[in-house]
Design an enzyme around this catalytic site. Structure first.
Site, short mmCIF file in Angstrom:
data_model
loop_
_atom_site.label_atom_id
_atom_site.label_comp_id
_atom_site.label_asym_id
_atom_site.label_seq_id
_atom_site.Cartn_x
_atom_site.Cartn_y
_atom_site.Cartn_z
N HIS A 290 -8.96 4.81 -1.13
CA HIS A 290 -7.63 4.20 -1.00
C HIS A 290 -7.37 3.22 -2.14
O HIS A 290 -7.42 2.00 -1.95
CB HIS A 290 -7.53 3.51 0.37
CG HIS A 290 -6.21 2.90 0.68
ND1 HIS A 290 -5.01 3.36 0.18
CD2 HIS A 290 -5.89 1.84 1.48
CE1 HIS A 290 -4.02 2.61 0.65
NE2 HIS A 290 -4.53 1.68 1.43
N LYS B 83 -9.60 7.38 4.11
CA LYS B 83 -10.94 6.96 4.52
C LYS B 83 -12.02 7.46 3.57
O LYS B 83 -12.93 6.71 3.20
CB LYS B 83 -11.21 7.45 5.95
CG LYS B 83 -12.62 7.23 6.43
CD LYS B 83 -12.91 5.76 6.65
CE LYS B 83 -14.41 5.44 6.67
NZ LYS B 83 -15.01 5.39 5.33
N CYS C 150 0.84 -1.22 0.00
CA CYS C 150 0.00 0.00 0.00
C CYS C 150 0.86 1.25 0.00
O CYS C 150 0.35 2.36 -0.16
CB CYS C 150 -0.93 0.02 1.20
SG CYS C 150 -1.04 -1.54 2.09
N SER D 61 -10.86 2.29 5.11
CA SER D 61 -10.86 3.01 3.84
C SER D 61 -11.43 2.07 2.77
O SER D 61 -11.31 0.86 2.88
CB SER D 61 -9.44 3.42 3.48
OG SER D 61 -8.59 2.28 3.47
#
Lengths: 387, 134
Positions: free
Chosen positions: A335, A331, A86, A210
């Site tokens: 994402h 959020k 991520c 998210s």
């Protein structure tokens, strides 16, 4: 070939975060890339760094560097994909920064792209779990959400913080996203809605998390000389640092202490000659509310166990002492994992150019952006300043 | 992603005997075994077979599972702190999710982890179940 002492962010571009059923991963990347190049007023760059996590598993596509560069009209440019789960977008930004600093290129394009809706949920959930340790976490049935839920439960236990205290981070992210036309959720949520939302992995509920999303964002970085000649010397990348840790929670001596976050923040601020009190706004990696909390505490913006109490007093709201998630954060902006770190950079540039519209943080001079891979195994921190 | 047979076989010491390690310099226990101590970075480490007894350090109930685990939902995952000090991530079994608490005593058992499709191999490994205080 002399290196460039200064690195400037001279152009930004992004597509709205959401479910783009009619757009492919290359469509998304090309659109964001073209917007950034147009904003910079440049037709060509020396290199393209693509941040992406899931394309090999979710889209069946490797080799995004050459794919994106060529479709963007950058045939023959140097181009590679950069992967740090991520944190891939932030890791690509770091490579772009190093490339300019080294003198290898005068201008580069950093582009984060993720197309998560090409698979049904279980496959994407399994692909996301690859951010964790495959042999000792994911292979046993620990989803990525479950790993973060283990952190949240332990945090609640150690610091005596009720679950409801985390709601404030979701509430403020959604409130900030209202003014961001690129955000996925331009809709406020309440504490009551937070408490009513179903669990994904108890104690993490839907509004702690998210959303999965498609998106692409891009930043053109340039040397000081080129930036000034183009009249685009407004935003300088003053600090850039990466630090790492074990992938698996159980390998860390204190899972609630995000060592990589702490170290990369100190390094990046040190390079910029700044301290946390100089920061005008902070874009944390709020993939889950507990990650926002742990990052704030590891950075030193809150004492251990105290982030929720500070949030309850409005400390992190747009008008507070340290605005966070100023355009919705992970959020509420959304994402799209490998693109997120570049969205953060785009948003910081807009804030520092005073172009953030309804999301504008008044007097923003120093932005700290932080992209995390896994549950804290890679932390990439950049400091952007208004010149 | 379906795990392949040689990979499963390769982990038999960790997975079926709970073999971890301990640093001879600082005393830290860790799972799985590795050549460099995660605490002091010392390289004088020894393998150690753990007792399998420990306590729940943290836990979570999974409602949305990755591919291959959907049929078990809801299931409980945990970080277990073994008596020797090492942390282990695992599923809890033979327990109602509402009974689980941090500090609850647990013990290691061998259980099915997953099946790789109707014709695939069945993967077994460690899970933890509640135990009475002795």
């Amino acid at each position: 070939m002399a290196g460039s002492a200064d690195v400037f962010a001279i152009g930004v571009g992004q597509v709205p975060v959401g479910e783009h059923w009619e757009l492919s991963i290359r469509d998304l990347a090309v659109e964001a890339g073209r917007r950034a190049l147009a904003d910079a007023g440049l037709a060509r760059v020396g290199a393209v760094y693509v941040g992406n996590m899931l394309a090999p598993t979710v889209n069946g596509q490797q080799h995004l560097g050459a794919l994106v560069a060529s479709w963007l009209g950058q045939r023959q440019a140097e181009a590679v994909t950069v992967e740090a789960a991520c944190g891939s977008g932030g890791a690509a930004l770091r490579q772009g920064y190093l490339s300019i600093r080294s003198g290898a290129h005068e201008a580069v394009l950093v582009l984060g792209v993720e197309k998560m809706t090409d698979c049904v949920n279980g496959t994407t959930t399994a692909a996301l779990a690859m951010a964790a340790d495959a042999e000792y976490e994911a292979g046993l049935g620990l989803s990525f959400v479950a790993i973060n839920a283990l952190l949240m439960r332990r945090y609640m236990y150690e610091f005596g913080v009720p679950r409801q205290a985390f709601a404030r981070f979701a509430v403020l992210a959604h409130a900030n996203a209202l003014g961001n036309p690129m955000a996925m959720f331009r809709k406020e949520v309440s504490v009551a809605e937070y408490m009513r939302a179903p669990f994904v992995a108890d104690p993490i509920g839907l509004l702690d998390s998210s959303p999965m999303a498609d998106g692409a964002a891009a930043v053109v970085l340039a040397s000081g000389e080129l930036a000034r000649s183009l009249g685009r010397g407004q935003v300088r990348v003053a600090g850039s640092a990466v630090a790492t840790d074990y992938l698996a929670l159980h390998d860390r001596l204190d899972p609630l202490d995000l060592v990589a976050v702490r170290v990369s923040t100190a390094r990046a601020l040190g390079q910029a000659g700044l301290s946390i009190t100089d920061v005008s706004f902070f874009e944390p990696h709020d993939a889950f509310t507990v990650m926002a909390v742990l990052c704030l505490e590891a950075c030193g913006f809150a004492g251990r166990g105290e982030a929720c109490a500070l949030a309850a007093r409005g400390h992190f709201d747009r008008g507070g002492a340290l605005p966070i998630c100023t355009m919705g954060g992970l959020k509420a902006r959304g994402h799209p994992v490998g693109a997120t770190g570049v969205y953060q950079a785009v948003e910081a540039v807009l804030q520092l150019r005073q172009e953030a519209g309804a999301c504008q943080v008044q007097g923003a001079k120093v932005g700290l952006i932080q992209n995390v891979g896994g549950s804290g195994a890679t932390a990439i921190t950049h400091v952007l300043v208004r010149e | 992603m379906a795990l392949q047979l040689p990979r499963e076989w390769r982990w038999r010491q960790e997975r079926y005997r709970l073999i971890g390690g301990r640093c001879r310099r600082c005393g830290q226990a860790f799972f799985p075994h590795r050549e460099i101590c995660p605490r002091c970075l010392g390289e004088d480490v020894a393998k150690e077979q753990f007792s399998g007894r420990g306590r729940v350090y943290s836990y979570a109930t999974v409602y949305k599972a990755p591919v291959g685990f959907e049929e078990y939902v809801p299931y409980v995952v945990a970080l277990v702190q073994l008596e020797e000090g090492a942390l282990v991530a695992a599923q809890l079994t033979d327990v109602d999710p509402t009974e689980v608490q941090i500090g609850m005593p647990v013990e290691c058992v061998l259980r099915r982890w997953r099946t790789n499709g109707p014709d695939g191999n069945i993967i077994y490994g460690y899970k933890f179940r509640p135990r009475l205080e002795s």
